[in-house]
Design a protein around this motif. Structure first.
Motif, PDB file in Angstrom:
ATOM      1  N   TRP A  19      39.014 -30.170  15.489  1.00  0.00           N
ATOM      2  CA  TRP A  19      38.961 -30.079  14.061  1.00  0.00           C
ATOM      3  C   TRP A  19      39.599 -28.733  13.673  1.00  0.00           C
ATOM      4  N   ARG A  20      39.680 -27.640  14.805  1.00  0.00           N
ATOM      5  CA  ARG A  20      40.320 -26.417  14.661  1.00  0.00           C
ATOM      6  C   ARG A  20      41.769 -26.678  14.463  1.00  0.00           C
ATOM      7  N   ASN A  21      42.148 -27.806  15.389  1.00  0.00           N
ATOM      8  CA  ASN A  21      43.689 -27.995  15.097  1.00  0.00           C
ATOM      9  C   ASN A  21      43.913 -28.561  13.633  1.00  0.00           C
ATOM     10  N   GLN A  22      43.173 -29.565  13.221  1.00  0.00           N
ATOM     11  CA  GLN A  22      43.128 -29.948  11.851  1.00  0.00           C
ATOM     12  C   GLN A  22      43.431 -28.621  10.613  1.00  0.00           C
ATOM     13  N   GLN A  23      42.461 -27.963  10.888  1.00  0.00           N
ATOM     14  CA  GLN A  23      42.330 -26.921  10.103  1.00  0.00           C
ATOM     15  C   GLN A  23      43.778 -25.909   9.966  1.00  0.00           C
ATOM     16  N   LEU A  24      44.295 -25.601  11.352  1.00  0.00           N
ATOM     17  CA  LEU A  24      45.490 -24.969  11.431  1.00  0.00           C
ATOM     18  C   LEU A  24      46.575 -25.594  10.701  1.00  0.00           C
ATOM     19  N   SER A  25      46.521 -27.063  10.966  1.00  0.00           N
ATOM     20  CA  SER A  25      47.632 -27.810  10.298  1.00  0.00           C
ATOM     21  C   SER A  25      47.771 -27.618   8.726  1.00  0.00           C
ATOM     22  N   ARG A  26      46.496 -27.091   8.291  1.00  0.00           N
ATOM     23  CA  ARG A  26      46.583 -27.078   6.603  1.00  0.00           C
ATOM     24  C   ARG A  26      46.751 -25.697   6.294  1.00  0.00           C
ATOM     25  N   ASN A  27      46.944 -24.828   7.521  1.00  0.00           N
ATOM     26  CA  ASN A  27      47.327 -23.497   7.009  1.00  0.00           C
ATOM     27  C   ASN A  27      46.261 -22.576   6.611  1.00  0.00           C
ATOM     28  N   LEU A  28      45.051 -23.069   7.057  1.00  0.00           N
ATOM     29  CA  LEU A  28      44.013 -21.930   6.842  1.00  0.00           C
ATOM     30  C   LEU A  28      44.077 -20.571   7.641  1.00  0.00           C
ATOM     31  N   PHE A  40      43.076 -17.839  10.301  1.00  0.00           N
ATOM     32  CA  PHE A  40      42.215 -17.856  11.585  1.00  0.00           C
ATOM     33  C   PHE A  40      40.844 -17.372  11.313  1.00  0.00           C
ATOM     34  N   ASP A  41      40.347 -16.245  10.594  1.00  0.00           N
ATOM     35  CA  ASP A  41      39.236 -15.848  10.405  1.00  0.00           C
ATOM     36  C   ASP A  41      38.320 -17.114   9.700  1.00  0.00           C
ATOM     37  N   THR A  42      38.682 -17.838   8.883  1.00  0.00           N
ATOM     38  CA  THR A  42      38.161 -18.808   8.016  1.00  0.00           C
ATOM     39  C   THR A  42      37.593 -20.024   9.155  1.00  0.00           C
ATOM     40  N   ILE A  43      38.900 -20.239  10.078  1.00  0.00           N
ATOM     41  CA  ILE A  43      38.272 -21.351  10.869  1.00  0.00           C
ATOM     42  C   ILE A  43      37.364 -20.865  12.039  1.00  0.00           C
ATOM     43  N   ASP A  44      37.490 -19.384  12.556  1.00  0.00           N
ATOM     44  CA  ASP A  44      36.561 -19.185  13.434  1.00  0.00           C
ATOM     45  C   ASP A  44      35.252 -19.071  12.702  1.00  0.00           C
ATOM     46  N   GLN A  45      35.230 -18.499  11.451  1.00  0.00           N
ATOM     47  CA  GLN A  45      33.883 -18.631  10.901  1.00  0.00           C
ATOM     48  C   GLN A  45      33.238 -19.901  10.887  1.00  0.00           C
ATOM     49  N   ARG A  46      33.872 -20.887  10.672  1.00  0.00           N
ATOM     50  CA  ARG A  46      33.289 -22.138  10.444  1.00  0.00           C
ATOM     51  C   ARG A  46      32.931 -22.729  11.708  1.00  0.00           C
ATOM     52  N   ILE A  47      33.688 -22.641  12.756  1.00  0.00           N
ATOM     53  CA  ILE A  47      33.195 -22.794  14.278  1.00  0.00           C
ATOM     54  C   ILE A  47      32.208 -22.090  14.748  1.00  0.00           C
ATOM     55  N   ARG A  48      32.003 -21.004  14.467  1.00  0.00           N
ATOM     56  CA  ARG A  48      30.728 -20.286  14.669  1.00  0.00           C
ATOM     57  C   ARG A  48      29.283 -20.754  14.147  1.00  0.00           C
ATOM     58  N   TYR A  49      29.815 -20.952  12.614  1.00  0.00           N
ATOM     59  CA  TYR A  49      28.638 -21.707  11.971  1.00  0.00           C
ATOM     60  C   TYR A  49      28.135 -22.867  12.570  1.00  0.00           C
ATOM     61  N   VAL A  50      29.002 -23.836  13.079  1.00  0.00           N
ATOM     62  CA  VAL A  50      28.718 -24.991  13.481  1.00  0.00           C
ATOM     63  C   VAL A  50      28.159 -24.800  14.928  1.00  0.00           C
ATOM     64  N   ARG A  51      28.524 -24.120  15.789  1.00  0.00           N
ATOM     65  CA  ARG A  51      27.926 -23.743  17.005  1.00  0.00           C
ATOM     66  C   ARG A  51      26.356 -23.160  16.979  1.00  0.00           C
TER      67      ARG A  51
END
Length: 56
Positions: A32-41, A43-54
């Protein structure tokens, strides 16, 4: 997951996973992180989303 220089994945079928549920979950988040990176989001946004899911 072992990946060689060409991007091929090497699976070892004789090795059993120690914690399959957690490892599967971690791999899903990596994908999921790789998909978000491919959409040029950002890093802070991605990390925040992953922390929320965890946290859930």
């Amino acid at each position: 997951m072992a990946v060689d220089g060409a991007g091929r994945v090497h699976l070892l079928e004789s090795v059993q996973l120690l914690h399959p549920e957690q490892q599967t979950f971690d791999q899903m988040l990596d994908g999921w992180r790789n998909q978000q990176l491919s959409r040029n989001l950002k890093f802070d946004t991605i990390d925040q989303r992953i922390r929320y899911v965890r946290r859930s």
